[in-house]
Scaffold this motif. Structure first.
Motif, short mmCIF file in Angstrom:
data_model
loop_
_atom_site.label_atom_id
_atom_site.label_comp_id
_atom_site.label_asym_id
_atom_site.label_seq_id
_atom_site.Cartn_x
_atom_site.Cartn_y
_atom_site.Cartn_z
N ALA A 40 12.87 42.44 -21.94
CA ALA A 40 11.83 43.36 -21.49
C ALA A 40 10.83 43.58 -22.62
O ALA A 40 11.21 43.94 -23.74
N LYS A 41 9.55 43.37 -22.34
CA LYS A 41 8.53 43.54 -23.37
C LYS A 41 8.34 45.02 -23.68
O LYS A 41 8.44 45.87 -22.79
N PRO A 42 8.03 45.36 -24.93
CA PRO A 42 7.86 46.76 -25.31
C PRO A 42 6.65 47.41 -24.64
O PRO A 42 5.75 46.74 -24.13
N MET A 43 6.64 48.73 -24.66
CA MET A 43 5.46 49.51 -24.30
C MET A 43 5.02 50.27 -25.55
O MET A 43 5.80 50.47 -26.48
N LEU A 44 3.77 50.70 -25.57
CA LEU A 44 3.20 51.37 -26.75
C LEU A 44 2.59 52.70 -26.36
O LEU A 44 1.81 52.78 -25.40
N LEU A 45 2.95 53.75 -27.10
CA LEU A 45 2.29 55.04 -27.00
C LEU A 45 1.25 55.09 -28.12
O LEU A 45 1.60 54.94 -29.29
N LEU A 46 0.00 55.30 -27.76
CA LEU A 46 -1.09 55.28 -28.73
C LEU A 46 -1.71 56.67 -28.87
O LEU A 46 -1.88 57.39 -27.87
N GLY A 47 -2.07 57.04 -30.08
CA GLY A 47 -2.75 58.31 -30.29
C GLY A 47 -3.50 58.31 -31.61
O GLY A 47 -3.12 57.61 -32.55
N HIS A 48 -4.58 59.08 -31.68
CA HIS A 48 -5.28 59.22 -32.96
C HIS A 48 -5.02 60.61 -33.54
O HIS A 48 -5.04 61.62 -32.82
N LEU A 49 -4.74 60.64 -34.84
CA LEU A 49 -4.43 61.88 -35.53
C LEU A 49 -5.68 62.61 -36.01
O LEU A 49 -5.64 63.82 -36.24
N PRO A 108 16.35 53.24 -23.53
CA PRO A 108 15.36 52.66 -22.61
C PRO A 108 15.61 51.18 -22.40
O PRO A 108 16.18 50.50 -23.26
N LYS A 109 15.17 50.68 -21.25
CA LYS A 109 15.29 49.25 -20.99
C LYS A 109 14.38 48.47 -21.92
O LYS A 109 14.78 47.48 -22.53
N ARG A 110 13.13 48.89 -22.02
CA ARG A 110 12.19 48.24 -22.94
C ARG A 110 12.01 49.10 -24.19
O ARG A 110 12.14 50.33 -24.13
N SER A 111 11.74 48.48 -25.31
CA SER A 111 11.48 49.24 -26.53
C SER A 111 10.23 50.09 -26.35
O SER A 111 9.26 49.67 -25.70
N ILE A 112 10.26 51.28 -26.92
CA ILE A 112 9.11 52.18 -26.89
C ILE A 112 8.56 52.27 -28.30
O ILE A 112 9.26 52.70 -29.23
N LYS A 113 7.32 51.86 -28.46
CA LYS A 113 6.66 51.94 -29.76
C LYS A 113 5.66 53.09 -29.75
O LYS A 113 5.07 53.41 -28.71
N LEU A 114 5.46 53.68 -30.90
CA LEU A 114 4.49 54.76 -31.07
C LEU A 114 3.57 54.41 -32.23
O LEU A 114 4.05 54.12 -33.33
N ALA A 115 2.26 54.40 -31.99
CA ALA A 115 1.28 54.17 -33.06
C ALA A 115 0.34 55.37 -33.12
O ALA A 115 -0.38 55.65 -32.15
N LEU A 116 0.38 56.08 -34.23
CA LEU A 116 -0.52 57.22 -34.46
C LEU A 116 -1.43 56.85 -35.63
O LEU A 116 -0.96 56.56 -36.73
N THR A 117 -2.73 56.84 -35.37
CA THR A 117 -3.68 56.27 -36.31
C THR A 117 -4.80 57.25 -36.66
O THR A 117 -4.89 58.33 -36.09
#
Length: 472
Positions: free
Chosen positions: A99-108, A161-170
């Motif tokens: 399962a391909k990952p999903m990404l949570l994106l946010g700007h700080l 989770p089935k797919r990896s959950i990534k978080l990027a805060l930039t």
């Protein structure tokens, strides 16, 4: 930052719940912990003028480690040239390697705020009259805090989770004056953030300003941002012997032609669905025209009705507008140079070069130089409007907000989604948190976010992330 859809939709005939300003019950222990996290985010100054995203990223890393994330699952990053503009990537591993990952994106980062202009300290988290006040409460530290809170809840609950959950805060979304973290990651750490899709700011709900939630939206695409400088030059001379060959007059003539320039309608799957669905919800003459235009873009009568609303007009086509003007060098001299800045918001399917060519064709004066200037974001790519993305959101909107429609929308502004498309990550702005028609002071004075919106969105987005992570 998202454009509020309510202003475009008008008064919808939807019996939505009165959520935004209703008294909230006492906070649960989980909500209290989230509030503390949210408060810390807001009270950590991350503006480009006086703050540090690196400092907040370090605090977030500490919270994730306390919740059970291993050091190897957290990456703090900075560019040595811009030590204050760092960010963070964290990964909650999935159980299915296929399962391909999903990404949570946010700007700080947040827009600069001056204490002397605000009623309250912009970097103090203050709760009053059903709202949280402070710079970033709406744009977008409420979602940043929800993303971090969600991953901490998943870890402490033992959720796999089935797919990896990534978080990027930039950092750098708001100004990009030094560094844009999403762009930096896409160019330097693309494997670290690689994902099948990302979810971000840009969607959300809108109220009628009186406490009733009338719509939720999923941002599916956005316009691109390009600026051009028009320059007229002339040898000049003494103002006592004027001639018609005048740089200011020539520039003025060019600006008249830019004002008259109307780009063609350019529908995509998102805007076609928006106009059809939002038009049906209205039930008035404008709504009927929206439906007709979505079915037939050549319907000039429908177009004339629809474009009377400036937000609708902007969603339909590329727009260009004069934003800055300079000219001349002395009160008693003919101008040697006159310049104007034209800001264009470019519809998907067009780009900076085609827009420049359209400006040159409209001006039709070889003496006016047209030059692209300023920050160059990648041209926005509209992600696919798929059941995989819309389906889970529609189910949860129906459960959390009965009677409120979920409408796909295209932002006329810009987000960091533009930097993820070139590395193959379609990005969507999620529904959930809601705002008022005045924009809640985002980018302006006395920014605020409804207390109940923050708490409800916390649970809504927790469920939405889990639904996406498990492929439901």
């Amino acid at each position: 930052m998202k454009r509020h859809v309510l202003a475009a939709i008008g008064t919808l005939a939807v019996a939505g719940p009165a959520l935004a300003q209703a008294p909230a019950p006492a906070a649960t222990p989980g909500q209290t912990a989230f509030r503390t996290l949210y408060k810390e985010f807001v009270e950590t100054d991350t503006s480009v003028s006086t703050g540090s995203c690196t400092a907040l990223a370090g605090k977030i890393a500490g919270h994730l480690k306390a919740a059970g994330f291993a050091d190897a699952q957290i990456t703090l990053f900075t560019d040595p040239q811009f030590p204050l503009d760092g960010g963070l990537v964290a990964v909650l591993p999935g159980s299915d390697p296929k399962a391909k990952p999903m990404l949570l994106l946010g700007h700080l980062d947040v827009v600069n705020a001056k204490r002397e202009d605000w009623t309250r300290d912009p970097y103090a988290f203050i709760e009053e009259n059903g709202y949280f006040y402070g710079r970033g409460t709406s744009d977008m530290k409420v979602i940043d805090a929800i993303w971090v809170d969600t991953l901490m809840r998943f870890r402490t609950e033992g959720y796999k989770p089935k797919r990896s959950i990534k978080l990027a805060l930039t950092c750098g979304e708001e100004s990009g004056a030094r560094l844009n973290g999403a762009e930096w990651l896409s160019k330097n750490k693309a494997d670290l953030i690689a994902a099948e899709f990302a979810i971000n700011e840009g969607g959300g709900g809108d109220t009628d300003g009186k406490g009733k939630l009338v719509t939720q939206s999923m941002q599916v695409g956005e316009k691109s941002n390009r600026s051009y400088e028009l320059t007229a030059t002339n040898p000049g001379g003494h103002s006592s012997i004027p001639i018609d060959d005048n740089a200011i007059y020539e520039l003025s003539d060019a600006l008249e032609k830019v004002r008259a320039l109307k780009f063609p309608i350019r529908f995509n799957a998102t805007t076609k669905a928006f106009f059809a669905k939002a038009g049906a919800a209205r039930g008035d003459d404008l709504g009927k025209a929206m439906i007709r235009l979505s079915a037939d873009p050549s319907d000039k009568a429908a177009e004339a009705t629809v474009i009377a609303d400036r937000t609708f007009n902007s969603m339909l086509r590329t727009t260009c507008v004069a934003t800055m003007l300079t000219g001349g060098h002395a009160v008693n001299a003919l101008p040697q140079r006159a310049t104007a800045t034209i800001n264009c918001r470019i519809a998907p399917g067009e780009d900076g070069d085609t827009t420049k060519a359209a400006l040159e064709k409209a001006i039709a004066d070889p003496k006016i130089a047209v030059t692209m200037v300023g920050r160059l974001r990648p041209v926005a790519v509209t992600p696919p409007l798929t059941p995989q993305i819309m389906g889970p959101a529609e189910k949860l909107v129906a459960r959390y907000f009965p009677g409120v429609p979920l409408i796909p929308t295209m932002s006329t502004g810009a987000t960091d989604a533009t930097y993820l498309a070139p590395v193959g990550i379609p990005t969507y702005g999620v529904p959930g948190p809601w705002g008022d028609p005045d924009g809640n002071g985002a980018h302006g004075l006395n920014e605020r976010h409804a207390v109940k919106s923050a708490y409800v969105a916390r649970d809504f987005l927790y469920d939405l992330v889990k639904a996406y992570a498990d492929g439901r």
